[in-house]
Scaffold this motif. Sequence first.
Motif: not given
Lengths: 253, 314
Positions: A100, A102-105, A113, A146-148, B184-185, B189, B196, B198, B202-203, B206-207, B283-286
Amino acid sequence: MTAMVKAEGVHKSFGLVEVLKGIDLEVKSGEVFCLIGPSGSGKSTFLRCINHLEKINAGRLYVDGELVGYRQKGDKLYELKDSEVALKRRDIGMVFQRFNLFPHMTAVENVMEAPVQVKGVSRAQARERAQDLLDRVGLADKAGSYPSQLSGGQQQRVAIARALAMDPKLMLFDEPTSALDPELVGDVLDVMRDLAESGMTMIVVTHEMGFAREVGDSLVFMDGGVVVESGDPREVLTNPRHERTQAFLSKVL
Amino acid sequence: MTADIDKTDGPADTPSAGPEAIKAIPVRHYGRYVSAVIAIAALGGVIYAFSQGRINWGAIPDYFFNDRILSGVGKTLLLTVLCMIIGVVGGILLAVMRLSKNPVTSSIAWFYIWFFRGTPVLVQLIVWFNLGLVFEYINLGPIYKDEWSQFMTPFLTALLGLGLNEAAYMAEICRAGLLSVDEGQTEASQALGMSHGKTLRRIVVPQAMRVIVPPTGNEVINMLKTTSLVSVVQYSELLRVAQDIGQTSGAPAEMLFLAAAWYLVLTSVFSVGQYYLERYYARGSSRSLPATPFQKIRANLLSLSNRSSAGGTA
């Protein structure tokens, strides 16, 4: 030694299914407390109750002498506000089976964070501390990834660093190595071993009997929502007294 | 043994020294050639028909950068951007309200979405314009007091009418986005002691943006065109200006084509913006970001020059 976590007759049901049927146990400050048992035995649920991710239905659960999720005045219980629950969670670190992160960080941003957002630490200070923590888990060079872009084992170590960044007095590990490839398990266990040696109080739900035997101070075997057997890990793992424990261990060892 | 396989004097360390590359005649796609020819012919036919029609095409370039047209374009753009800001902010707010544990806020959000999605936006615009029938005066105590009809300018009508309607649609898009983020995110957090608010800011949001942006781009383009509806409340945006000019200059159809061309230009520009926005939230997803169009063109040119140089030496 004082009790860090104390459970008295903890019950938890999801709808009609009773998952915890009266758990009594005590985790002493500074010890590594291992929870083992077959899946569905309620060990993860119990762990999640400790930081109030799940509400218990009956019994009492104390962390560091304070009731979890409620305030007691006289003989009445008052539910805590979300903000009060959040305040207590600061002191309890949690590591999840599925990481878990945070994938965008990036890794370092993940670790920074909570200190920045929750404790109001300055970004520069938080970054420096995060860098140190990543160094401690052996990932100093992955700060900008990044986590990925990280392997499972690396992600889990970042997750441990993230939890440590809040300076918790108690760490909860929910099957931290179950989602990892076998050859990556060792790195994560090494980090946990270091943490245990530093005196951190840890509750570890695990299937790693080697870790429990070597690092654990106490061990509890749960099955069907109750504690079946508890004691010194070496003792329980080598000479289980209860036949359910024997049956379980004969399958996993 | 190697001597048998080796070609006469090829350098031994070239990677192609392994198994011989397959040289086969590729499948011929004759259907593609045929369909391309048919499509081009059809397009040509349509263009020819339009060019032969009784349309004074010369009027379009004459008026394309006309001051009034440009001011209409400006107002269309302004209205689009402001309405979308109202829509996105309102939409996120409504989505959060709808997903809230609080039954009062979630009911309010449900009712809002039910009402604003359930009535035509054209009717909403006209009702806002004529709300003076209900509220004769607007009275904010010492701050502001005026007749409703003075207060409700065409611009404000357009802004409220389109913006509030858009918020209802954006709310559903945002709700889908928020629900797409793994539970899970939120747990991670919260386990770190984040509140709640934040956690959301923050989490989760953005996703969620990765899911929210593409349909929102669609909404922007829709909004750009929907602004043409506000001509009914006397706001002089692009379409209304074009129609006005068309009536006075005696070229009504030409001015409609002109407006259409401007809408095409604007939607094209927005589409490019959307591409970069999606890239930002990816960003971060791939593992690696997709190439920008510019990078793609460069890569294509490079591979083309490589291929031609390879072909030249072979």
